[in-house]
Write an enzyme that holds these catalytic residues in place. Structure first.
Site, PDB file in Angstrom:
ATOM      1  N   SER A  23       0.819  -1.226   0.000  1.00 34.22           N
ATOM      2  CA  SER A  23       0.000   0.000   0.000  1.00 34.22           C
ATOM      3  C   SER A  23       0.846   1.266   0.000  1.00 34.22           C
ATOM      4  CB  SER A  23      -0.921   0.010   1.220  1.00 34.22           C
ATOM      5  OG  SER A  23      -0.168  -0.056   2.428  1.00 34.22           O
ATOM      6  N   THR A 155     -39.952  27.176 -10.277  1.00 35.10           N
ATOM      7  CA  THR A 155     -40.327  25.830  -9.858  1.00 35.10           C
ATOM      8  C   THR A 155     -40.531  25.028 -11.139  1.00 35.10           C
ATOM      9  OG1 THR A 155     -42.731  26.246  -9.833  1.00 35.10           O
ATOM     10  CG2 THR A 155     -41.510  26.681  -7.783  1.00 35.10           C
ATOM     11  N   HIS A 156     -40.132  23.768 -11.140  1.00 31.96           N
ATOM     12  CA  HIS A 156     -40.221  22.913 -12.339  1.00 31.96           C
ATOM     13  C   HIS A 156     -39.455  23.523 -13.517  1.00 31.96           C
ATOM     14  CE1 HIS A 156     -43.410  20.774 -10.192  1.00 31.96           C
ATOM     15  NE2 HIS A 156     -43.957  21.951  -9.964  1.00 31.96           N
ATOM     16  N   SER A 277     -13.847  27.366 -28.211  1.00 32.85           N
ATOM     17  CA  SER A 277     -14.024  26.209 -29.085  1.00 32.85           C
ATOM     18  C   SER A 277     -12.902  26.186 -30.109  1.00 32.85           C
ATOM     19  CB  SER A 277     -15.379  26.292 -29.795  1.00 32.85           C
ATOM     20  OG  SER A 277     -15.434  25.384 -30.878  1.00 32.85           O
ATOM     21  N   LYS A 283     -17.593  31.020 -29.374  1.00 29.29           N
ATOM     22  CA  LYS A 283     -17.961  30.301 -28.162  1.00 29.29           C
ATOM     23  C   LYS A 283     -17.142  30.731 -26.942  1.00 29.29           C
ATOM     24  CE  LYS A 283     -20.362  27.182 -27.770  1.00 29.29           C
ATOM     25  NZ  LYS A 283     -20.030  25.772 -28.094  1.00 29.29           N
ATOM     26  N   ASN A 285     -17.205  28.916 -23.292  1.00 30.10           N
ATOM     27  CA  ASN A 285     -17.837  27.780 -22.623  1.00 30.10           C
ATOM     28  C   ASN A 285     -17.633  27.785 -21.108  1.00 30.10           C
ATOM     29  OD1 ASN A 285     -18.537  26.776 -25.186  1.00 30.10           O
ATOM     30  ND2 ASN A 285     -16.565  25.755 -25.382  1.00 30.10           N
ATOM     31  N   GLU A 290     -19.081  22.896 -15.772  1.00 28.00           N
ATOM     32  CA  GLU A 290     -19.413  21.579 -16.308  1.00 28.00           C
ATOM     33  C   GLU A 290     -18.551  20.482 -15.693  1.00 28.00           C
ATOM     34  OE1 GLU A 290     -20.919  23.197 -20.685  1.00 28.00           O
ATOM     35  OE2 GLU A 290     -18.990  22.184 -20.509  1.00 28.00           O
ATOM     36  N   TYR A 317     -10.244  -6.498  12.045  1.00 27.85           N
ATOM     37  CA  TYR A 317      -9.613  -5.980  10.838  1.00 27.85           C
ATOM     38  C   TYR A 317      -9.575  -7.037   9.733  1.00 27.85           C
ATOM     39  CZ  TYR A 317      -6.338  -3.899   7.598  1.00 27.85           C
ATOM     40  OH  TYR A 317      -5.761  -3.399   6.454  1.00 27.85           O
TER      41      TYR A 317
END
Length: 470
Positions: A23, A155-156, A277, A283, A285, A290, A317
């Protein structure tokens, strides 16, 4: 292959088995915690008469030297060792000789790794909470600056009623405030020291576990040695809290992505947090938003992975538990990075107040207030609801909004309308008359800001920092 447990075995471990079992490639991340825990352990051993003062001094000096040499690049952590504990102990023995072999007296790798992971996690909780605090301060400043920045509330994903940007940001302040308090709860619940639990049944040495715990800034020792070495609840709780933080970030990112679109135009993200882009020169972005949204699933995966690992493990363990580290390290790093980037993006963001207000008006967010206006004039609410519905259809047919209609047009739909309708359905009136605590009116919002300022001034982080440096 450097190992500390070879006496029982007559054959060397197969190299593939060693590599699979090892490890050190990832647990070297808590090298400093391993040193810190070892120093506290030997200080306690000397206090209890298990080590002599000269042995303690030699070990502490050796460990301090190893830490400094690694930090300054004179000593490299190499993959020939099974884990970070083996590296530290072997390095110590090579430096100070026989006294170094007494470092492991009265402890097991099981309680040692449990301690290291707790020390590391505890520090990272403080670090993550600090990032959240910076985001909360950014949101609070955003609220103070936008008490009269009118925008549609949804809303929605449909425009519903007018609110302010301050009110909208305040909703996220509450989310991240809860995230901070969740971390506080996890910190308090996990802050008990497992060192001295041994492999699973304690030790015959007369350890002072309370003293060791105090040296390391813990509330006290854990109370069951089997649970001490097999507890991963605090990591599951942390990963759950981190998943919630990412969910909140992702929700806000989704809104920023929508607001940044040409159709909305509510925000302009600073060039330093945007990309272009390769083919479309127009563009700009919202890549950071994102990516934060995309990395949310990565943190969720860590939570599900650890829950799955733990679900069938008997006490105490089991080697499966080694799987807690890489995914927890990755989740922590992901969340810290996302919080820092998101806060930076938010600080540099410009809001198009005019576009927000126009969107609120064209979305008929004041329709409920128009119905309330008629109700105030004696029209039954159900009738008022129908009248305003017809009024909205009239506006849609003419691509206009309620407040842009002439009084004659309004009266043609209902003679109850008078000149005071324009003030009654203005965005300012619609927002300002909502004054109950938690509503978007500026007086209510100012009280909320005061409460939240007080919350920030009493940050639990200040006390936590004091407790860990005892």
């Amino acid at each position: 292959m450097a190992q500390l447990w070879g006496g029982r075995f007559t054959k060397e471990t197969d190299q593939l088995v060693f590599n699979f079992n090892a490890s050190i490639s990832f647990d070297q991340k808590f090298f400093e915690e391993d040193i810190e825990g070892s120093i506290a352990h030997v200080v306690m051993l000397e206090k209890q008469g298990i080590l002599t003062e000269s042995e303690k001094n030699a070990i502490v000096k050796g460990l301090t030297g190893i830490r400094q040499d690694v930090q300054e690049g004179r000593l490299n952590i190499t993959q020939e060792y099974e884990d970070i504990h083996s590296f530290v102990e072997a390095s110590l023995i090579s430096r100070i000789g026989e006294a170094g072999k007494k470092l492991h007296t009265g402890r097991s790798r099981n309680d040692q790794v449990a301690l290291d992971m707790k020390l590391y996690t505890r520090g990272e909780i403080i670090s993550i909470a600090g990032e959240i605090e910076e985001l909360l301060l950014t949101l609070l400043a955003m609220m103070e600056d936008n008490l009269e920045t009118y925008m549609p509330g949804f809303t929605h994903l449909q425009k519903a009623q007018p609110v302010t940007l301050a009110h909208h940001a305040g909703a996220y302040f509450e989310m991240f405030k809860r995230d901070s308090l969740r971390l506080k709860d996890i910190y308090a619940r996990m802050n008990y020291c497992p060192l001295g639990a041994g492999a699973l049944a304690g030790t015959t040495y007369p350890l002072d576990r309370v003293y060791t715990a105090s040296l390391l800034g813990f509330e006290g020792p854990t109370l069951n040695s089997m649970d001490s070495v097999s507890d991963r609840d605090y990591l599951i709780e942390l990963l759950s809290a981190l998943s919630t933080i990412m969910m909140h970030l992702s929700r806000f990112c989704e809104e920023i992505i929508i607001w940044n679109s040409n159709e909305y135009g509510f925000v302009e993200i600073d060039d330093t947090y945007s990309t272009g882009s390769s083919i479309m020169p127009q563009k700009k972005n919202p890549d950071i938003a994102e990516l934060v949204r995309g990395k949310t699933g990565r943190v969720y995966g860590a939570l599900i992975s650890l829950l799955t690992t733990m679900k069938g493990l008997p006490l105490a363990y089991n080697k499966d538990m080694q799987e807690d580290k890489e995914l927890t390290f990755d989740a922590i790093d992901t969340v810290k990075g996302c919080l820092a980037l998101f806060t930076g993006m938010l600080k540099g963001m410009k809001f198009n107040r005019e576009a927000m207000a126009v969107s609120a008006m064209k979305g008929f967010t004041n329709a409920t207030d128009a119905a309330d206006y008629l109700t105030g004039k004696g029209v039954p609410f159900r009738d008022a609801h129908e009248i305003i519905g017809r009024l909205v259809l009239y506006c849609i047919d003419r691509d206009t909004c309620i407040e842009a209609l002439s009084l004659e047009e309004l009266k043609a739909i209902s003679p109850v309308f008078e000149g005071d309708i324009y003030d009654a359905v203005s965005l300012k009136t619609c927002v300002e008359k909502r004054l109950t605590i938690g509503a978007p009116g500026s007086a209510a919002m100012q009280e909320v800001i005061r409460i939240n300022r007080e919350f920030m001034e009493k940050s639990w982080l200040k006390q936590a920092d004091k407790e860990t440096v005892k």
